[in-house]
Scaffold this active site. Structure first.
Site, PDB file in Angstrom:
ATOM      1  N   HIS A  14       0.835  -1.201   0.000  1.00  0.00           N
ATOM      2  CA  HIS A  14       0.000   0.000   0.000  1.00  0.00           C
ATOM      3  C   HIS A  14       0.874   1.256   0.000  1.00  0.00           C
ATOM      4  CE1 HIS A  14      -2.774  -3.052   1.625  1.00  0.00           C
ATOM      5  NE2 HIS A  14      -3.729  -2.313   1.092  1.00  0.00           N
ATOM      6  N   ASP A  58      -4.735  -5.979  -8.132  1.00  0.00           N
ATOM      7  CA  ASP A  58      -4.931  -5.307  -6.856  1.00  0.00           C
ATOM      8  C   ASP A  58      -5.076  -3.817  -7.161  1.00  0.00           C
ATOM      9  OD1 ASP A  58      -5.213  -4.893  -4.147  1.00  0.00           O
ATOM     10  OD2 ASP A  58      -3.359  -5.892  -3.576  1.00  0.00           O
TER      11      ASP A  58
END
Length: 340
Positions: free
Chosen positions: A170, A242
């Site tokens: 992230h 993702d």
């Protein structure tokens, strides 16, 4: 074929127009879209009624620290708890209950389960069932069987394995420098074995670069997605990227370049979240026409079962599973405190 997000509790006119774009196939909901269950149901109903095409509505409702809807929903313990506390028999009920609660809201898909091995990764931690394939696989399979029992597609993530990199994708692009043999003999095995059994309808690759295998993140790597996943493992389901808004995807360029590379690598559907300007850039500049096969794959993930919240929560099975999972959640928090 984008899945995008919404800003708040209600669907805006601008968001409706984005969802109606021919390259948008669905949306993903976050905690910021949830005030209470009634509001969430109203939001989803508004999306279904106002957008005049099939939309795949998704969420991350894994359990543990990744559970977008909490108040009024069953508290789902982290996946590690089922193996760590020897509650394997509850894993199937957890998969069933999670899926049933999402179906009762008219949500098609929760991106689950995590099949990464190990707990050292900042991004994964106790989201992983365990460290050893032989012991974690029966638990993961039971969870999937619970999902599939009620009709929800299972999405294995994060292929070929995110569990052994410390960095959080992230926030940055992680690099896994381990030998190719280690990844193939260890990390990839849960995916390989569950694909062989026909248990996975979708796969989500990792924003991780496996330096001994390929120079691109798996999410943008034709080696991983076409050569290994499609050809070697014979996976014929949906490949989701993702979130291309994550820092870990920055290695692939700007948002349009990330999208192009993910599609060229073999992704069918792309997640692009928390970047509304990036979504507009992609929709304005991406030259892409989904194939009929890709359309069939994504439509196959739509929920098939109608269930009301009142009917679900009145059922003895839900009531028993709800209580058992609440107890396991308390036991898991106690175990974590004792072993911190």
């Amino acid at each position: 074929m984008l899945l995008i997000d919404l800003a708040g509790y209600e669907l805006t006119q601008e968001e409706q127009e984005l969802l109606e774009h021919p390259l948008v196939s669905g949306l993903i909901l976050f905690t910021r879209n949830f005030h209470d269950k009634a509001q969430l149901q109203a939001l989803i109903k508004s999306v279904r009624q106002r957008v005049k095409k099939p939309l795949l509505i998704t969420v991350d409702q894994e359990g543990g620290r990744v559970q977008r809807f909490r108040e009024g929903f069953t508290k789902l313990p982290a996946m590690q708890s089922f193996l760590q506390l020897d509650r394997l028999q509850l894993a199937q009920e957890a998969g069933w209950l999670m899926s049933a609660e999402m179906f009762a809201l008219d949500i098609d898909l929760s991106f689950a389960p995590v099949l990464d091995l190990g707990h050292c990764s900042k991004a994964i931690g106790d989201r992983s069932f365990g460290e050893d394939v032989a012991t974690m696989l029966p638990v993961a399979e039971a969870f999937i069987d619970g999902m599939r029992e009620i009709g929800m597609a299972a999405t294995g993530k994060h292929f070929p394995g995110h569990g052994h990199v410390i960095a959080d994708s992230h926030l940055e692009t992680p690099f896994d420098d381990r030998p190719k043999e280690t990844i193939f003999n260890h990390d990839i095995q849960p995916f390989k074995q569950l694909i062989a059994k026909g248990k996975l309808s979708a796969i989500m690759p990792a924003h991780v670069i496996y330096t001994q295998c390929d120079s691109q993140p798996a999410s943008g790597s034709s080696y991983w997605l076409k050569e290994i996943l499609r050809k070697q493992l014979q996976f014929n389901g949906v490949i989701f990227s993702d979130d291309l808004g994550m820092k870990g995807a920055g290695f692939m360029g700007n948002y349009v370049e990330r999208s192009e590379k993910a599609l060229q690598a073999g992704c069918d559907l792309l997640l692009l979240c928390n970047e509304p300007d990036g979504v507009v850039q992609v929709l304005d500049n991406l030259k892409y026409q989904p194939t009929p096969t890709q359309k069939e794959r994504y439509l196959s993930l739509m929920k098939r079962k109608q269930i009301s919240w009142s009917e679900l929560t009145a059922s003895p099975r839900w009531q028993q599973a709800h209580q058992q999972l609440a107890t396991l959640q308390d036991q898991w928090l106690e175990w974590k405190a004792q072993n911190a």
